[in-house]
Write a protein that holds these residues in place. Sequence first.
Motif, PDB file in Angstrom:
ATOM      1  N   TRP A   2       0.844  -1.381   0.066  1.00  0.00           N
ATOM      2  CA  TRP A   2       0.142   0.011  -0.017  1.00  0.00           C
ATOM      3  C   TRP A   2       0.838   1.284  -0.063  1.00  0.00           C
ATOM      4  O   TRP A   2       0.497   2.257  -0.568  1.00  0.00           O
ATOM      5  CB  TRP A   2      -0.976   0.005   1.277  1.00  0.00           C
ATOM      6  N   ARG A   3       2.080   1.118   0.684  1.00  0.00           N
ATOM      7  CA  ARG A   3       2.875   2.251   0.816  1.00  0.00           C
ATOM      8  C   ARG A   3       4.012   2.348  -0.177  1.00  0.00           C
ATOM      9  O   ARG A   3       4.314   1.428  -0.589  1.00  0.00           O
ATOM     10  CB  ARG A   3       3.215   2.456   2.286  1.00  0.00           C
ATOM     11  N   ASN A   4       4.516   3.524  -0.160  1.00  0.00           N
ATOM     12  CA  ASN A   4       5.735   3.702  -1.102  1.00  0.00           C
ATOM     13  C   ASN A   4       6.915   3.179  -0.254  1.00  0.00           C
ATOM     14  O   ASN A   4       6.969   2.969   0.907  1.00  0.00           O
ATOM     15  CB  ASN A   4       6.088   4.949  -1.471  1.00  0.00           C
ATOM     16  N   SER A   5       8.031   2.963  -1.248  1.00  0.00           N
ATOM     17  CA  SER A   5       9.374   2.319  -0.536  1.00  0.00           C
ATOM     18  C   SER A   5      10.207   3.372  -1.369  1.00  0.00           C
ATOM     19  O   SER A   5      10.082   3.688  -2.545  1.00  0.00           O
ATOM     20  CB  SER A   5       9.640   0.942  -0.539  1.00  0.00           C
ATOM     21  N   ARG A   6      11.643   3.307  -1.045  1.00  0.00           N
ATOM     22  CA  ARG A   6      12.763   3.955  -1.837  1.00  0.00           C
ATOM     23  C   ARG A   6      12.809   3.166  -3.079  1.00  0.00           C
ATOM     24  O   ARG A   6      13.547   3.956  -4.198  1.00  0.00           O
ATOM     25  CB  ARG A   6      14.038   3.974  -1.028  1.00  0.00           C
ATOM     26  N   ARG A  69       2.047  12.424  -0.982  1.00  0.00           N
ATOM     27  CA  ARG A  69       3.146  12.499  -1.670  1.00  0.00           C
ATOM     28  C   ARG A  69       4.188  13.043  -0.353  1.00  0.00           C
ATOM     29  O   ARG A  69       5.374  12.638  -0.423  1.00  0.00           O
ATOM     30  CB  ARG A  69       2.926  13.347  -2.839  1.00  0.00           C
ATOM     31  N   PHE A  70       3.774  14.049   0.308  1.00  0.00           N
ATOM     32  CA  PHE A  70       4.767  14.559   1.316  1.00  0.00           C
ATOM     33  C   PHE A  70       4.869  13.609   2.642  1.00  0.00           C
ATOM     34  O   PHE A  70       5.963  13.551   3.057  1.00  0.00           O
ATOM     35  CB  PHE A  70       3.978  15.669   1.866  1.00  0.00           C
ATOM     36  N   ILE A  71       4.108  12.519   2.777  1.00  0.00           N
ATOM     37  CA  ILE A  71       4.484  11.983   4.093  1.00  0.00           C
ATOM     38  C   ILE A  71       4.901  10.370   3.652  1.00  0.00           C
ATOM     39  O   ILE A  71       5.255   9.736   4.490  1.00  0.00           O
ATOM     40  CB  ILE A  71       2.986  11.508   4.896  1.00  0.00           C
TER      41      ILE A  71
END
Length: 188
Positions: A2-6, A69-71
């Motif tokens: 669900w979340r972004n990673s590097r 996008r900011f978090i």
Amino acid sequence: MWRNSRSGWGLISILFHWLSALTIIGLFALGWWMTGLGYYDPWYNQGPWIHRSIGILLLIATLGRLVWRFIQPTPKAEGRRLETIAAHIGHISLYVLVLVVMASGYLISTANGRGVSVFGWFEVPALLHDLPNQARLAGEVHWYSALALMILAAGHALAAFKHHWIDRHKTLVRMLHPGYSRRNASKY
């Protein structure tokens, strides 16, 4: 997932991206089509009502997307330094143009002092209205910024295809597959 990673985009970022892209293209097509409607056309009032309603929903989604996008971490960009700088400037420009298009659309819609009804579910009040030539000036900004947005979005898509097919980077794959990482790159 669900979340972004590097190393990859998460499902929420991917959904924001593709739903926004499809909505923006659809709104542009609808807006362009509406400019040719005559007063007695059955869509003369219905088309703009749908356009405004979807535009307000897109504004809400865009604000949510910016917060997300900011978090969230942003995956590391692939490519040469100049390409990554151009991509960063391009993304900022896309966000700015989207916000300018929506703000100018709001100013067109509220120039007469009435709020914007969103599919009859709720109304966004007219906070700024009765400015000299508000509808005309906002209309010009709306049209030219929407046109610039379409041109920049086309460049964005072409750059993604270039990265995918010519450079063989996984930039496009990362925007299609949630949780993509270099560890599972062989799957793609």
